[in-house]
Write an enzyme that holds these catalytic residues in place. Structure first.
Site, mmCIF file in Angstrom:
data_model
loop_
_atom_site.group_PDB
_atom_site.id
_atom_site.type_symbol
_atom_site.label_atom_id
_atom_site.label_comp_id
_atom_site.label_asym_id
_atom_site.label_seq_id
_atom_site.Cartn_x
_atom_site.Cartn_y
_atom_site.Cartn_z
ATOM 1 N N LYS A 133 0.859 -1.188 0.000
ATOM 2 C CA LYS A 133 0.000 0.000 0.000
ATOM 3 C C LYS A 133 0.896 1.238 0.000
ATOM 4 O O LYS A 133 1.430 1.637 1.030
ATOM 5 C CB LYS A 133 -0.929 0.008 1.212
ATOM 6 C CG LYS A 133 -1.943 1.142 1.195
ATOM 7 C CD LYS A 133 -2.892 1.042 2.375
ATOM 8 C CE LYS A 133 -3.929 2.157 2.304
ATOM 9 N NZ LYS A 133 -3.317 3.504 2.406
ATOM 10 N N LYS A 330 -3.146 -2.661 7.649
ATOM 11 C CA LYS A 330 -2.224 -1.603 8.056
ATOM 12 C C LYS A 330 -1.115 -2.141 8.957
ATOM 13 O O LYS A 330 -1.306 -3.083 9.732
ATOM 14 C CB LYS A 330 -2.987 -0.495 8.790
ATOM 15 C CG LYS A 330 -3.961 0.290 7.925
ATOM 16 C CD LYS A 330 -3.223 1.037 6.824
ATOM 17 C CE LYS A 330 -4.060 2.134 6.200
ATOM 18 N NZ LYS A 330 -4.228 3.314 7.027
#
EC number: 6.5.1.2
Length: 719
Positions: A133, A330
């Site tokens: 990401k 995350k």
């Protein structure tokens, strides 16, 4: 900006509706503020993990209290509105956000939800594309007949900024595509800056006396969104492609095939992407990317998992703002050690005393940190945090970084435990800790400078005194100019300023007519019903519903203030009596006996009346009002089929709004609650009813359609 410490330590499941509504409103403002900084100004104030925590808490509130969801809630929208400095571009296919996963359990949940949705018996074998990401700025590139026609930022997901001229200066983005490209192709990806180029740019900026950037993401976003394309041309921007929007023909049958096609068309795609066929492979990928994160030339803040087959993506579809077929996993917060120089106490807008660590500045994850939250007195005691300690600081899920542990082997020999203050450092009023609570709170609500502007905003709000023309900006201005410091000052403003109206107009920037209209609006509110008066005082845990209960019980302002003062005196004389109100005193027991109030709410009311500053401010206010109108019992409640019943409304009603439905029910003597429990008598369901209806069915409660409810209240005694 944030003062969410008041209830954020409380599990969502135990919040009252009033508490949840107050926190929800504050979170919506907070998130909107940070979105505007992040997307509009490329100048975020908080870490991504802190922002994620705000959105996660908001989603939890809305799941528990669906009635709080509004169309403009951050959970229903993406990004921020485009800047006025660029032309606007309407995305033909919306540029949505991604849901976040923070733990292996979250990833399990993501995969299992997909399996349930697709009715798959086995999840292993379901293919995913995993990719890093990239921490940059989302961009959409539209090609028509092989030529770059338009480039736009994500903006709010539906509409972005036209940055075509700037994008044409980025070498990695082709102006023309090779033969065989679709006649219409929208390529989506991330503009970023590699770390080495970022450091070089900051050196050049510093040498030239210009702004330096906090991190590569800010540098990339700020460089792309320059009004002068020649500035962008000098910045070393890069672009990764990872998705697409509008298409004239498919790029492949799978996500993986489509990425390879984009690569063949001349776009850079993440070389670290991998095809995974199980949850275990997804987690292995995450661990591997995390371990090698520092060696990557660019910043990443997690990994993204996408269902590989495009036909399954289409079946899975989208939620309001996120696809069901993808999630962002995350990385955890980053840590560093530093010296704790001091502990200061901040007083929030609702009186919460929050300890803050003043730190020797240290870089944590690319951001210089000099302050961190210590949460509350319990956290300081539990971790035994002392001034002079070496502490571990983490950029995590709080509005500012937090101290997670003490390096005790480096503690000075003369250190002493921290003593938490028992009085407010701003106004000197007593600081009271709630029973079974962790937060100490200033009791000088009407006089404390730290709380003043928020208290005044609440005082004039629509459901309180509802003074037209006295919004938050004007309150802040009048407060800063020392013109309004207490509720009574609002009603003496004209008397104090009438002889120097021109000076007031000049100093505030308001027109004379505007000031005169404000004076008239204030005068029109010198009479107010008792329940609105009580609500306006901003007593902790006293929302609209509780204010109405108090007004119904005490009927007039005189008896109410007298009994509350008596209850406060009794409570002060018996501070250790925790379980039996009748042992505290008659007035206190009477207050606790009111249904839905109890000792917790009663203690907050008593704390308000026990503070002399508040009583003085209340007396001054009452002198300026013409009347606080006695509470009049609702008409025709006797004989009503719903008198004394507890009613919950859920879903969208067709014949009336929620406020009207609530008012009609209360006029018939019903109590309208915000959540379903075993004590609920009726649950009235409209269109798109959610978790409340499901819970009502589980509990075996009486569920009524809107028409059945209307039929019920139209019986004798109804309205």
């Amino acid at each position: 900006m944030s003062d969410l410490s008041d209830t954020r330590h409380i599990p969502v499941e135990t919040l009252t509706l009033d508490q949840a509504a107050a926190e929800h409103a504050a979170l919506v403002r907070e998130i909107a503020h940070h979105r505007a900084l992040y997307y509009g100004k490329d100048a975020p104030e908080i870490a991504d993990s802190a922002y994620d925590a705000l959105e996660h808490r908001l989603a939890g509130l809305e799941a528990r209290f669906p009635e709080l969801v509004t169309p403009d809630s951050p959970t229903q929208t993406v990004g921020a509105a485009p800047s006025a400095g660029f032309g606007k571009v309407r995305h033909r296919v919306p540029m949505l956000s991604l849901d976040n996963a923070f733990t292996a359990e979250d990833v399990d949940g993501f995969v299992e939800q997909i399996a349930r949705f697709l009715n798959l018996k086995e999840v292993d074998g379901l293919e995913f594309v995993a990719e890093p990401k990239i921490d940059g700025l989302s961009l959409s590139l539209r090609y028509e007949n092989g030529a770059l026609a338009q480039a736009a930022t994500r903006g709010d997901g539906a509409e972005g900024e036209d940055v075509t001229a700037n994008v044409r200066t980025i070498r990695e983005i082709p102006d023309r595509l090779p033969a065989g490209a679709p006649s219409v192709l929208e390529v989506r990806g991330e503009v970023y800056m590699v770390r080495e180029e970022f450091f070089a740019l900051n050196r050049r900026q510093a040498e030239a006396g210009e702004k330096v950037f906090a991190n590569p993401r800010n540098a990339a976003a700020g460089s792309l969104r320059q009004l002068d394309p020649s500035v962008t041309a000098k910045r070393p921007l890069c672009f990764f492609a990872y998705s697409w929007g509008d298409l004239s023909e498919p790029l492949g049958a799978t996500q993986w095939e489509a990425l390879q096609r984009l690569k063949a068309l001349g776009f850079r795609v993440p070389a670290q992407s991998r095809l995974c066929r199980s949850k275990a492979e997804l987690l292995d990928y995450y661990a591997g990317i995390g371990a090698g994160r520092a060696a990557l030339p660019f910043d990443i803040d997690g990994v993204v998992y996408k269902v590989n087959r495009l036909d399954l993506q289409e079946r899975l579809g989208f939620r309001t703002r996120t696809p069901r077929w993808a999630t962002a996993h995350k990385f955890p917060a980053e840590r560093a050690q530093t010296l704790l120089r001091a502990i200061t106490i901040q007083v929030g807008r609702t009186g919460a005393l929050t300890p803050v660590a003043e730190l020797e500045p240290v870089t944590v994850g690319g951001v210089v940190v000099s302050r961190a939250t210590l949460h509350n007195a319990d956290e300081i005691a539990r971790k035994d945090i002392r001034v002079g300690d070496t502490v571990v600081v983490q950029r995590a899920g709080d509005v500012i970084p937090q101290v997670v542990e003490v390096v005790t082997e480096r503690r000075p020999a003369d250190s002493a435990p921290f003593v938490f203050p028992d009085h407010c450092p701003e106004c000197g009023s007593a600081a009271v800790r709630e029973e079974d609570g962790a937060v100490s709170r200033c009791t000088g609500g009407l006089v404390c400078p730290a709380q003043a502007v928020e208290r005044l905003r609440h005082f004039v709000s629509r459901n309180a005194f509802d003074i037209e023309g006295l919004g938050i900006e004007r309150i802040q201005l009048f407060y800063d100019q020392d013109r309004i410091r207490s509720p009574a000052d609002i009603f003496t403003l004209e008397r104090r300023e009438a002889q120097r109206l021109d000076r007031l107009v000049a100093m505030t920037g308001f027109g004379r007519k505007s000031v005169e209209n404000l004076f008239r609006a204030i005068d029109a509110r010198r009479r107010i019903p008792l329940d609105r008066f009580i609500f306006a005082l901003g007593i902790r845990q006293v929302g609209e519903a509780t204010a109405k209960l108090l007004a119904r019980t005490y009927r007039s302002v005189g008896p109410w203030t007298e009994r509350m003062a008596a209850a406060a005196a009794e409570r002060s004389a018996n501070p250790d009596e925790a379980k039996k109100p009748e042992l505290v005193g008659e007035a206190y027991a009477e207050l606790c006996a009111i249904e839905q109030i109890g000792m917790s709410v009663a203690d907050d009311i008593c704390a308000f009346f026990a503070e002399p500053h508040n009583r003085d401010a209340l007396d001054a206010l009452l002198k300026e009002l013409e009347a606080v109108e006695d509470h009049v019992p609702p008409p025709r409640a006797d004989g009503s089929p719903v008198a004394g019943k507890t009613v919950v409304f859920t879903g969208t009603l067709e014949t009336m709004g929620r406020s009207e439905a609530k008012a009609r029910a209360e006029a018939l003597g019903a109590k309208v609650a915000g959540s379903v429990s075993g004590k609920t008598d009726y649950v009235v369901v409209g269109a798109d009813a959610g978790s409340k209806a499901a819970k009502a069915r589980e509990l075996g409660l009486t569920i009524l359609t809107e028409q059945e409810w209307l039929d019920l209240i139209s019986q004798p005694g109804g309205v």
